[in-house]
Every structure is written in C-alpha cells, then in structure tokens.
Design an enzyme around this catalytic site. Structure first.
Site, PDB file in Angstrom:
ATOM      1  N   CYS A 101     -13.353 -15.444   2.525  1.00 62.35           N
ATOM      2  CA  CYS A 101     -12.217 -15.599   2.760  1.00 62.35           C
ATOM      3  C   CYS A 101     -11.276 -16.830   3.201  1.00 62.35           C
ATOM      4  CB  CYS A 101     -12.433 -14.207   3.877  1.00 62.35           C
ATOM      5  SG  CYS A 101     -10.529 -14.124   4.152  1.00 62.35           S
ATOM      6  N   HIS A 143     -12.708  -5.935  -0.827  1.00 64.13           N
ATOM      7  CA  HIS A 143     -12.355  -6.821   0.045  1.00 64.13           C
ATOM      8  C   HIS A 143     -11.116  -7.191   0.733  1.00 64.13           C
ATOM      9  CE1 HIS A 143     -13.078 -11.241   2.028  1.00 64.13           C
ATOM     10  NE2 HIS A 143     -12.051 -10.918   1.752  1.00 64.13           N
ATOM     11  N   GLU A 144     -10.126  -6.962  -0.639  1.00 63.15           N
ATOM     12  CA  GLU A 144      -8.994  -7.041  -0.245  1.00 63.15           C
ATOM     13  C   GLU A 144      -8.675  -5.948   0.552  1.00 63.15           C
ATOM     14  OE1 GLU A 144      -7.447 -10.405  -0.250  1.00 63.15           O
ATOM     15  OE2 GLU A 144      -8.905 -10.937  -2.168  1.00 63.15           O
ATOM     16  N   HIS A 147      -8.492  -5.903   4.129  1.00 66.83           N
ATOM     17  CA  HIS A 147      -7.278  -6.593   4.930  1.00 66.83           C
ATOM     18  C   HIS A 147      -6.109  -5.528   5.382  1.00 66.83           C
ATOM     19  CE1 HIS A 147      -8.556 -10.652   4.718  1.00 66.83           C
ATOM     20  NE2 HIS A 147      -9.265 -11.461   3.791  1.00 66.83           N
TER      21      HIS A 147
HETATM   22 ZN    ZN Z   1     -10.220 -12.227   2.694  1.00 66.81          ZN
END
Ligand code: ZN
Length: 176
Positions: A101, A143-144, A147
């Site tokens: 990341c 993953h995004e 966020h």
């Molecule tokens: Zn990330």
C-alpha cells in the site's frame, strides 16, 4: 499535466474515516482529482489509489493495474476511475495474496480476499457500470474499497507472520 498529490501514511486519521459519496461526478474539481490520482498512482508505481490516501475523503478510487517494479506480474489495464462503488456479490472462494500500500511503505502482507466479485460503480462520465473482476484486479478493487471504509490491508492480515519487509518480498519474488 495533472498535479502529483502527497500520500497520507499509516497513522494519519484520514485513512480511518468513512469516506462520503461523490455527489456530482462530472464536477470539474472531481475530474481534476481523478486526473491527479491517476498521475500520483502512476508516479508511485501503484496499481490503485483511493481518494482518502490523498486526504480527500470521497468514495472514489483508481484501478490502474499494470506491470511495474512494485508489481511485476500485474495485468495491464487502462487506469479507471471507480466512483461510489459497491460489491454486489463475493465469490465463496477466498485466496491469500501479497499486498502492499502506498500509505504503508516498506511492508507487504498476505491478505485473504474473495477470488471473484461482481461490482457496481459510476465511471468518470457518470455512467453506472456493472462488471465482474477476478484474481489480482478483484484484489485491488477490494483493497481500494476498504480505504473508503477506513480499513487498511494490515487489518486483514491473519498473522504477524504473514508480514514481510519490501526487501524480503522482492527476494521472495526472485525465487518464485
Ligand atoms: Zn492501499
């Protein structure tokens, strides 16, 4: 030329907030943010970047899978803006894969993710898109999306033993 943005690092509270929906996708400030996110991800050898990572707490991220020094085996795709995304269906099959990341420099972790997902999002022209993603691109998407919900990949690593330094990760890649 789009502006390169400063990336918020682990410990910055912006990474722990629930991001708010983008209300007007075609607004000039949103379009400029998309261009800057693409330029920032490309410059940092990222395969994705979410708006909260540049301290803009909106439900917007970039999928930008392409082979580079950080991800030599990534599939090549055009950088795509993903706005107000939802995962509609997760596959039952979960697989572990290495993630890094831009907000957590120097660390890689083995993260369990659904192998396939069906998603809905708005593109940068404001059109609703429905798509399915598998494997590495599905991994980036999950993953995004995390966020946007204040989650970083470290939260999903099952054991400290599934963490590596970037240096050891690069050594591991050489040996595969
Ligand atoms: Zn990330």
């Amino acid at each position: 030329m789009a502006e390169l943005l400063e990336i918020a690092k682990l410990g910055n509270s912006i990474l722990r907030q629930i991001a708010q929906p983008v209300s007007n996708v075609t607004d000039a400030t949103v379009q400029a943010l998309i261009n800057s996110l693409i330029a920032t991800a490309t410059s940092a050898n990222g395969v994705g970047i979410a708006a909260p990572q540049v301290s803009q707490s909106y439900r917007l991220f970039i999928l930008a899978s392409r082979p580079n020094s950080r991800y030599p085996n990534a599939p090549l795709m055009e950088a795509t803006a993903i706005i107000n995304p939802k995962i509609v269906v997760h596959s039952d099959e979960v697989i572990k894969g290495w993630e890094g990341c831009l907000s957590v420099p120097g660390i890689r972790g083995l993260v369990p993710r659904s192998r396939a997902i069906a998603v809905e999002y708005y593109d940068r022209y404001g059109n609703l898109q429905r798509q399915e993603f598998t494997d590495f691109v599905a991994r980036i998407f999950q993953h995004e999306l995390d966020h946007l919900n204040g989650i970083v990949f470290l939260d999903r690593v099952e054991s400290d033993r599934d963490l590596l330094t970037e240096e050891e990760y690069q050594r591991l890649l050489q040996n595969i």
